[in-house]
Design an enzyme around this catalytic site. Structure first.
Site, PDB file in Angstrom:
ATOM      1  N   LYS A 260       0.847  -1.203   0.000  1.00 38.55           N
ATOM      2  CA  LYS A 260       0.000   0.000   0.000  1.00 38.55           C
ATOM      3  C   LYS A 260       0.880   1.251   0.000  1.00 38.55           C
ATOM      4  O   LYS A 260       1.687   1.447   0.892  1.00 38.55           O
ATOM      5  CB  LYS A 260      -0.909  -0.004   1.236  1.00 38.55           C
ATOM      6  N   ASP A 265      -2.677  10.091   3.998  1.00 36.32           N
ATOM      7  CA  ASP A 265      -4.075   9.686   4.135  1.00 36.32           C
ATOM      8  C   ASP A 265      -4.825  10.698   4.999  1.00 36.32           C
ATOM      9  O   ASP A 265      -4.782  10.645   6.221  1.00 36.32           O
ATOM     10  CB  ASP A 265      -4.147   8.280   4.759  1.00 36.32           C
ATOM     11  N   LYS A 272     -10.255  12.613   8.315  1.00 33.10           N
ATOM     12  CA  LYS A 272      -9.868  12.148   9.655  1.00 33.10           C
ATOM     13  C   LYS A 272      -9.965  13.316  10.637  1.00 33.10           C
ATOM     14  O   LYS A 272      -9.599  14.438  10.320  1.00 33.10           O
ATOM     15  CB  LYS A 272      -8.437  11.603   9.633  1.00 33.10           C
ATOM     16  N   ASP A 283       1.547   6.256   5.676  1.00 30.54           N
ATOM     17  CA  ASP A 283       0.589   5.293   5.130  1.00 30.54           C
ATOM     18  C   ASP A 283       1.111   4.620   3.858  1.00 30.54           C
ATOM     19  O   ASP A 283       0.431   3.800   3.251  1.00 30.54           O
ATOM     20  CB  ASP A 283      -0.756   5.992   4.885  1.00 30.54           C
ATOM     21  N   ASP A 342     -12.186   6.887   3.709  1.00 24.41           N
ATOM     22  CA  ASP A 342     -10.998   6.643   4.524  1.00 24.41           C
ATOM     23  C   ASP A 342     -10.556   5.177   4.453  1.00 24.41           C
ATOM     24  O   ASP A 342      -9.462   4.829   4.877  1.00 24.41           O
ATOM     25  CB  ASP A 342     -11.272   7.044   5.978  1.00 24.41           C
ATOM     26  N   GLU A 344      -9.412   3.606   2.023  1.00 23.60           N
ATOM     27  CA  GLU A 344      -8.871   3.750   0.669  1.00 23.60           C
ATOM     28  C   GLU A 344      -7.813   2.701   0.330  1.00 23.60           C
ATOM     29  O   GLU A 344      -7.622   2.368  -0.831  1.00 23.60           O
ATOM     30  CB  GLU A 344      -8.280   5.158   0.487  1.00 23.60           C
ATOM     31  N   ARG A 346      -7.627  -0.522   0.856  1.00 25.31           N
ATOM     32  CA  ARG A 346      -8.144  -1.747   0.244  1.00 25.31           C
ATOM     33  C   ARG A 346      -8.550  -1.505  -1.215  1.00 25.31           C
ATOM     34  O   ARG A 346      -8.542  -2.417  -2.033  1.00 25.31           O
ATOM     35  CB  ARG A 346      -9.298  -2.304   1.089  1.00 25.31           C
TER      36      ARG A 346
HETATM   37  N1  BES Z   1      -4.362   4.231   7.005  1.00 22.28           N
HETATM   38  C1  BES Z   1      -5.515   3.933   7.758  1.00 22.28           C
HETATM   39  C2  BES Z   1      -5.278   2.869   8.820  1.00 22.28           C
HETATM   40  C3  BES Z   1      -4.322   3.215   9.921  1.00 22.28           C
HETATM   41  C4  BES Z   1      -4.775   3.775  11.100  1.00 22.28           C
HETATM   42  C5  BES Z   1      -2.988   2.922   9.804  1.00 22.28           C
HETATM   43  C6  BES Z   1      -3.895   4.070  12.106  1.00 22.28           C
HETATM   44  C7  BES Z   1      -2.101   3.209  10.820  1.00 22.28           C
HETATM   45  C8  BES Z   1      -2.544   3.786  11.963  1.00 22.28           C
HETATM   46  C9  BES Z   1      -6.629   3.431   6.846  1.00 22.28           C
HETATM   47  O1  BES Z   1      -6.661   3.933   5.566  1.00 22.28           O
HETATM   48  C10 BES Z   1      -7.916   3.819   7.492  1.00 22.28           C
HETATM   49  O2  BES Z   1      -8.167   4.981   7.618  1.00 22.28           O
HETATM   50  N2  BES Z   1      -8.687   2.834   7.903  1.00 22.28           N
HETATM   51  C11 BES Z   1      -9.918   3.067   8.550  1.00 22.28           C
HETATM   52  C12 BES Z   1     -10.933   2.140   7.948  1.00 22.28           C
HETATM   53  C13 BES Z   1     -12.334   2.418   8.328  1.00 22.28           C
HETATM   54  C14 BES Z   1     -12.820   3.711   7.709  1.00 22.28           C
HETATM   55  C15 BES Z   1     -13.174   1.261   7.861  1.00 22.28           C
HETATM   56  C16 BES Z   1      -9.737   2.769  10.037  1.00 22.28           C
HETATM   57  O3  BES Z   1      -9.014   1.838  10.371  1.00 22.28           O
HETATM   58  O4  BES Z   1     -10.275   3.508  10.844  1.00 22.28           O
HETATM   59 ZN    ZN Z   2      -4.795   4.572   4.822  1.00 25.75          ZN
HETATM   60 ZN    ZN Z   3      -7.735   5.775   5.377  1.00 30.74          ZN
END
Ligand code: BES
Ligand code: ZN
Ligand code: ZN
Length: 490
Positions: A260, A265, A272, A283, A342, A344, A346
């Site tokens: 990834k 992000d 966020k 990220d 968010d 993104e 996947r």
């Molecule tokens: N990059 C984040 C995940 C992340 C969070 C990585 C904290 C490292 C530290 C990812 O893109 C994300 O925002 N995931 C969301 C998914 C949700 C919206 C289903 C999450 O984990 O909150």
């Molecule tokens: Zn992310």
């Molecule tokens: Zn994200």
């Protein structure tokens, strides 16, 4: 940092020394102890007699301006403790500005009975990880970081060759992990998809793998609607990085690594909040880990074939950002219903996983800072691993345990597919409940690589180094050592 083997026949070690004791009682049997004067011996013996419960880590001055880095473990002694002690030696040396010292490899042995060359490799990884600082943006001359430049291992000649090879392998793996950390620590404003791609090109030239960079036009031609959708809100266009290392036979199918590469992000329109955006310049850790584990494998002259794929984009906020409710058509033809911008990672990985199939891979491994849910499940001490083949997952875990880059399994079950069914598109990028977010993300990815041997590593838990692990603040460089250690023998 260099590592040098010295002939043990020159009994008396000159210069600074490190003595690492699994327990205090081992002092008098230590090979360096014999070479000390009576006064120095009683000085060290006195120290271990009154040493604190949480262990001893200090320097002791010897005659002639020499110094001993003196570390005494307390409590249990095992492989993990041993790896930590390796980092602690470097940490102490750096704080005390000791740039070169002799070290006894046997100090780090445990009952696990890891072969000495593998132990040497794992230790050397820790030495280099602890010998790293991200100071590129510090302009003050004071407080400039001090690094260890050389460690000398006195060894008998008959065993020294294998051990030296192990140490050098470990240094390579450690260096590439640090290169990965450098990229991850670089602020989002500077680490754009194009800059990440440029690092892949430069690294490929340095170590000997071929890199092709696909820009927006080519990505459009491939119909990667997922990657294009996520990238749309940013002036920094997407890049699709393709790296190929053909070290094995022509007939052998490659292992494909997918990382990834979200260079920042923001969350997109589902922006966020509060401090959740902190550290999101990291990220792209999965992408950087793929570039530099490949670099390590190339430098180790691994006689196997590997491909690295990094879908790189910035997830940004603008009037042309992709929106919740948008339906993206991926390269596979499957449509993704965007319920949250968010989630993104996947989406860009969906296109990359599908692309991986053109190599008819014998195994696909993706690496991604994918979910906060993985962090909630495991804390910050292990990456989550999901696998279609339990045996491979087990082998990976063993390699991680040895090299000090830990993973822990979570289930990959089709039962969860129910939770990511789309209403208007084929798959939704968000689960129907607030539970099991790391698993629904994994199961989402699976839809794009079904039928193939596949491992998914959610490295979000290990993105940032934590207190007490004796790593510099910032990126921990997860998965580089894990993948290099696992894949060189897979
Ligand atoms: N990059 C984040 C995940 C992340 C969070 C990585 C904290 C490292 C530290 C990812 O893109 C994300 O925002 N995931 C969301 C998914 C949700 C919206 C289903 C999450 O984990 O909150
Ligand atoms: Zn992310
Ligand atoms: Zn994200």
């Amino acid at each position: 940092m260099r590592i040098r083997i010295s002939d043990q026949s020159k009994k008396q070690e000159k210069g600074d020394l490190a003595i690492v004791l699994a327990k205090a009682a081992l002092l008098e049997k230590h090979p360096f102890f014999g070479g000390l004067s009576v006064g120095e011996k009683s000085l060290l013996s006195g120290l271990v007699k009154k040493f604190p419960k949480d262990g001893l880590r200090r320097t002791v001055s010897l005659a002639g301006g020499r110094t001993v880095l003196f570390l005494v473990n307390s409590g249990s002694w095992n492989h993990r403790r041993s790896l930590l002690a390796a980092r602690q030696v470097i940490d102490l040396a750096r704080r005390e500005r000791i740039g070169r010292f002799s070290l006894n490899l046997a100090d780090f042995e445990t009952e696990a009975g890891t072969s000495r060359s593998i132990l040497a490799e794992s230790l050397a990884v820790q030495f280099s990880l602890a010998n790293f600082e991200f100071s590129k943006y510090k302009t003050l001359p004071i407080g400039e970081p001090f690094f260890v430049s050389e460690i000398i291992f006195p060894l008998a000649t008959k065993e020294s060759l294998e051990i030296e090879k192990g140490l050098q392998r470990g240094l390579i793996i450690g260096e590439e992990t640090n290169n990965c950390r450098m990229l991850c620590n670089t602020p989002g404003g500077e680490m754009t998809p194009a800059v990440l791609a440029a690092d892949a090109v430069k690294t490929g030239k340095r170590v000997g793998f071929k890199t092709s960079i696909l820009g927006k036009k080519e990505i459009e031609k491939l119909k990667m609607g997922g990657l294009l959708g996520v990238a749309n809100g940013s002036v920094e266009g997407p890049k699709f990085i393709v790296m190929e290392y053909w070290g094995g036979s022509k007939k052998e199918k490659p292992v494909v690594l997918v990382g990834k590469g979200i260079t920042f992000d923001t969350g997109g329109l589902n922006v966020k909040t509060e401090n959740y955006m902190n550290d999101m310049h990291m990220d792209m850790t999965g992408g950087a880990a793929v570039i530099h584990s490949l670099a390590a494998l190339a430098r180790l002259k691994t006689k196997k074939n590997f491909v690295g794929l990094v879908p790189a984009a910035e997830n940004s906020v603008s009037s042309i950002s992709y929106r919740p409710g948008d339906i993206l058509k991926t390269m596979s033809g499957k449509t993704i219903e965007v319920l949250n911008t968010d989630a993104e990672g996947r989406i860009v990985l969906a296109d990359a996983l599908h692309y991986a199939k053109r190599y008819e891979p014998r195994l696909v491994i993706d690496v991604a800072t994918l979910t906060g849910a993985a962090m909630r499940a495991l804390g910050q001490r292990a990456s989550a691993v999901f696998a279609t083949d339990e045996k491979i997952s087990q082998q990976l875990a063993v390699a991680g345990e040895r090299i000090g880059d830990f993973v822990w399994p979570l289930p990959l079950w089709e039962d969860y597919e129910e939770e990511i069914k789309g209403t208007f598109g084929d798959v939704a990028n968000l689960g129907k409940t607030n539970y099991g977010g790391a698993i629904t993300a994994a199961v989402f990815l699976w839809q794009f690589i079904k039928g193939w041997s596949w491992i998914h590593l959610d490295i979000a838990p290990r993105m940032v180094a934590i207190d007490g692990e004796f790593l510099a603040k910032g990126s921990a460089g997860p998965a580089v050592a894990l993948l290099a250690a696992f894949l060189k023998d897979f």
